[in-house]
Design an enzyme around this catalytic site. Structure first.
Site, PDB file in Angstrom:
ATOM      1  N   TYR A 127      23.737 -22.672  -2.817  1.00  0.00           N
ATOM      2  CA  TYR A 127      22.519 -22.758  -2.002  1.00  0.00           C
ATOM      3  C   TYR A 127      22.859 -22.513  -0.529  1.00  0.00           C
ATOM      4  O   TYR A 127      23.898 -22.996  -0.054  1.00  0.00           O
ATOM      5  CB  TYR A 127      21.887 -24.151  -2.133  1.00  0.00           C
ATOM      6  CG  TYR A 127      20.698 -24.166  -3.074  1.00  0.00           C
ATOM      7  CD1 TYR A 127      19.622 -23.313  -2.864  1.00  0.00           C
ATOM      8  CD2 TYR A 127      20.656 -25.036  -4.154  1.00  0.00           C
ATOM      9  CE1 TYR A 127      18.533 -23.318  -3.720  1.00  0.00           C
ATOM     10  CE2 TYR A 127      19.565 -25.045  -5.017  1.00  0.00           C
ATOM     11  CZ  TYR A 127      18.512 -24.172  -4.794  1.00  0.00           C
ATOM     12  OH  TYR A 127      17.435 -24.181  -5.630  1.00  0.00           O
ATOM     13  N   GLU A 131      20.095 -22.259   2.283  1.00  0.00           N
ATOM     14  CA  GLU A 131      18.894 -22.161   3.113  1.00  0.00           C
ATOM     15  C   GLU A 131      19.258 -21.974   4.591  1.00  0.00           C
ATOM     16  O   GLU A 131      20.135 -22.678   5.101  1.00  0.00           O
ATOM     17  CB  GLU A 131      18.045 -23.438   2.997  1.00  0.00           C
ATOM     18  CG  GLU A 131      17.025 -23.389   1.892  1.00  0.00           C
ATOM     19  CD  GLU A 131      17.534 -24.022   0.613  1.00  0.00           C
ATOM     20  OE1 GLU A 131      18.758 -24.045   0.395  1.00  0.00           O
ATOM     21  OE2 GLU A 131      16.679 -24.497  -0.160  1.00  0.00           O
ATOM     22  N   ASP A 155       6.476   0.978   4.045  1.00  0.00           N
ATOM     23  CA  ASP A 155       7.108   0.447   2.827  1.00  0.00           C
ATOM     24  C   ASP A 155       7.750   1.638   2.115  1.00  0.00           C
ATOM     25  O   ASP A 155       7.055   2.495   1.565  1.00  0.00           O
ATOM     26  CB  ASP A 155       6.011  -0.212   1.969  1.00  0.00           C
ATOM     27  CG  ASP A 155       6.528  -0.730   0.634  1.00  0.00           C
ATOM     28  OD1 ASP A 155       7.647  -0.353   0.235  1.00  0.00           O
ATOM     29  OD2 ASP A 155       5.802  -1.497  -0.017  1.00  0.00           O
ATOM     30  N   THR A 203      12.665  -2.142  -1.544  1.00  0.00           N
ATOM     31  CA  THR A 203      13.465  -2.760  -2.593  1.00  0.00           C
ATOM     32  C   THR A 203      14.801  -2.019  -2.632  1.00  0.00           C
ATOM     33  O   THR A 203      14.940  -0.919  -2.100  1.00  0.00           O
ATOM     34  CB  THR A 203      12.773  -2.664  -3.962  1.00  0.00           C
ATOM     35  OG1 THR A 203      12.317  -1.336  -4.147  1.00  0.00           O
ATOM     36  CG2 THR A 203      11.605  -3.622  -4.064  1.00  0.00           C
ATOM     37  N   LYS A 211      15.835   0.920  -6.547  1.00  0.00           N
ATOM     38  CA  LYS A 211      15.212   2.157  -7.032  1.00  0.00           C
ATOM     39  C   LYS A 211      16.141   3.326  -6.683  1.00  0.00           C
ATOM     40  O   LYS A 211      17.250   3.385  -7.205  1.00  0.00           O
ATOM     41  CB  LYS A 211      13.809   2.297  -6.442  1.00  0.00           C
ATOM     42  CG  LYS A 211      12.874   1.145  -6.869  1.00  0.00           C
ATOM     43  CD  LYS A 211      11.465   1.316  -6.368  1.00  0.00           C
ATOM     44  CE  LYS A 211      10.515   0.299  -6.947  1.00  0.00           C
ATOM     45  NZ  LYS A 211      10.254  -0.843  -6.087  1.00  0.00           N
ATOM     46  N   ARG A 231      18.347  -5.514  -7.919  1.00  0.00           N
ATOM     47  CA  ARG A 231      16.963  -5.890  -7.633  1.00  0.00           C
ATOM     48  C   ARG A 231      16.929  -6.876  -6.481  1.00  0.00           C
ATOM     49  O   ARG A 231      17.495  -7.965  -6.584  1.00  0.00           O
ATOM     50  CB  ARG A 231      16.329  -6.533  -8.862  1.00  0.00           C
ATOM     51  CG  ARG A 231      16.256  -5.634 -10.048  1.00  0.00           C
ATOM     52  CD  ARG A 231      15.428  -6.274 -11.113  1.00  0.00           C
ATOM     53  NE  ARG A 231      14.042  -5.980 -10.860  1.00  0.00           N
ATOM     54  CZ  ARG A 231      13.401  -4.952 -11.413  1.00  0.00           C
ATOM     55  NH1 ARG A 231      14.023  -4.151 -12.247  1.00  0.00           N
ATOM     56  NH2 ARG A 231      12.132  -4.746 -11.157  1.00  0.00           N
TER      57      ARG A 231
HETATM   58  N1  DSN Z   1       6.941  -1.740 -10.091  1.00  0.00           N
HETATM   59  C1  DSN Z   1       7.200  -0.827  -9.002  1.00  0.00           C
HETATM   60  C2  DSN Z   1       7.020   0.588  -9.431  1.00  0.00           C
HETATM   61  O1  DSN Z   1       7.192   0.865 -10.614  1.00  0.00           O
HETATM   62  O2  DSN Z   1       6.740   1.455  -8.630  1.00  0.00           O
HETATM   63  C3  DSN Z   1       6.399  -1.151  -7.829  1.00  0.00           C
HETATM   64  O3  DSN Z   1       6.320  -2.503  -7.618  1.00  0.00           O
END
Ligand code: DSN
Length: 451
Positions: free
Chosen positions: A53, A55, A222, A248, A251, A257
């Site tokens: 942890y 914080e 974003d 994120t 991707k 993730r």
């Molecule tokens: N789930 C993501 C996507 O597939 O684009 C977006 O949150």
């Protein structure tokens, strides 16, 4: 994969893992938001960092024993700073657990409940966390590019903020910057958002900055989908142009993730407080470790080549699909994803996605601009190339994939099914689809994944 300890400790769970490994190995994963992380990233994520942890932020923790976690978090921050060429007056937060949480932290840090936010209309490619709500059964006039939402405030961001959305041009299905400006001048948002999940083209960040400046709004870019392409210089970067950038990390960036927020320092002070203690408790340190390793990998020259190949593959796939008679939204792609408009076909996205899965090609049904069907049964299919490029597939393979998609489309167009259940059964048992699956598996076995 050995994992012998897990195998004897929990054979039931081990078997599910084995099956998932086989699925990932033997099918072509073409959901554009998915990728296959390296063994090094997975070793970092599956490590004892998860036991701690912490914080707070480096050197300002509420728990003892964080000398190594401080180093870890600072390393991730330093790598993100370098990789995204951060201006000296920008800062990094690596603690948010996902993209939606990152966006929420930006809103919590910079806005008051009830403020107006302005993001892209979800069916045109925006994201739930950009203020989505809808009115059941209402028909949209596709020529009106301003969307005021509906009574179903399905996402927290439309419940807590006044959300107005902009649509794409009905003919080109591209951003109409003049229309975005007109709407912004009318509704005076406190925050303008670009980005999302299914817009296949690059965004003019400078133009969006100008629009935000004209109305005194913050500008959030974003870039969850294209972060890896931006890091590699294959897509344009909004860093230094927008006020805040969120993404994120799993991707196109191919880490694990999680999410990262980049922002001007004076705004980040507020956003940091919104992340902790505003929204979250202890950060997931194993995730931050996986992110740090993924950022390091993305700084290597091979990653640039990889990111370029993602786009080359997506563009080749788009061209081959057009040759096979498919209609591609906006006529192509600038990045890793494309959308097939199936409105002129006898089947929709849900049917094609299911049949393709039986054929070994994993995609997802998706809404598209001028959507007339519900999200649970939309008119389009979304697919992307980050994962198959990680496997090593090249342009020549895109021709095969387009041909398989076309064959599966032709097969299902002959079905006369009473409902989706009936369709599903036919597709599952179809010998012709099984033949495609054998061919797909052969290709996958020539490009094995390092599990
Ligand atoms: N789930 C993501 C996507 O597939 O684009 C977006 O949150």
């Amino acid at each position: 994969m050995t994992k012998q300890i897990l195998k004897s400790a929990d054979p039931e769970l081990y078997q599910i893992l084995r099956d998932e490994i086989d699925r990932q190995q033997n099918k072509l994963s073409m959901i554009p938001s998915e990728n296959f992380s390296s063994v090094a990233v997975r070793e970092a994520v599956g490590s004892v960092f998860m036991n701690k942890y912490s914080e707070g932020y480096p050197h300002k923790r509420y728990y003892e024993g964080n000398e190594n976690i401080d180093k870890l978090e600072l390393l991730a921050i330093e790598r993100a700073t370098k990789l995204f060429n951060l201006p000296s007056d920008w800062a990094v937060n690596v603690q948010t657990l996902s993209g939606s949480a990152a966006n929420l932290a930006v809103y919590l840090g910079l806005l008051e409940p009830g403020d107006t936010i302005m993001g892209m209309y979800l069916p045109d490619g925006g994201h739930l966390s950009h203020g989505w709500s809808y009115e059941p059964k209402s028909k949209q006039d596709h020529n009106i590019l301003k969307y005021v939402g509906g009574s179903r405030k399905v996402n927290i961001t439309s419940r807590f903020f006044n959300s107005i959305q902009y649509k794409t041009d009905p003919k080109t299905r591209l951003f109409d910057y003049d229309a975005v400006e007109k709407i912004a001048l009318e509704v005076k948002p406190k925050l303008i958002i670009t980005g999302g999940t299914a817009y296949p083209r690059e965004i003019d960040y400078k133009r969006m900055r100008e629009i935000a400046d004209k109305v005194g709004a913050y500008y959030l870019a974003d870039i969850a989908h294209e972060a890896g392409l931006v890091a590699a210089g294959v897509n344009k970067s909004p860093v230094g142009i927008a006020d805040v950038v969120t993404f994120t990390t799993h991707k196109t960036l191919r880490a694990t993730r999680g999410a990262i927020i980049l922002a001007k320092k004076e705004l980040m002070a507020k956003i940091d407080r919104a992340v902790f203690p505003g929204l979250q408790g202890g950060p997931h340190n194993h995730t931050i470790a996986g992110i740090a390793v993924g950022l390091y990998e993305a700084m290597q020259p091979e990653f640039k080549k990889y990111a370029k190949q993602i786009v080359i593959n997506a563009q080749a796939l788009s061209a081959e699909l057009i040759k096979e008679g498919f209609n591609i939204v906006s006529g192509g792609t600038d990045k890793h994803l494309l959308l097939i408009d199936l409105s002129e076909k006898s089947y929709k996205g849900k049917e094609l996605a299911r049949a393709l899965d039986y054929a070994g090609i994993v995609t997802n049904m998706n809404t598209m601009p001028q959507e007339t069907n519900p999200p649970a049964n939309p008119s389009a299919l979304r697919l992307g190339t980050p994962w198959i490029t990680t496997r090593g597939l090249k342009e020549k393979d895109m021709q095969k994939i387009a041909n398989w998609i076309s064959r599966v489309g032709s097969i299902i167009s002959t079905y006369e099914s009473s409902d989706f259940e009936d369709f599903d059964k036919q597709a599952k048992d179809d010998a012709k689809i099984k033949t495609v699956a054998v061919e797909v598996k052969e290709l996958c076995q020539r490009y094995p994944l390092a599990v």
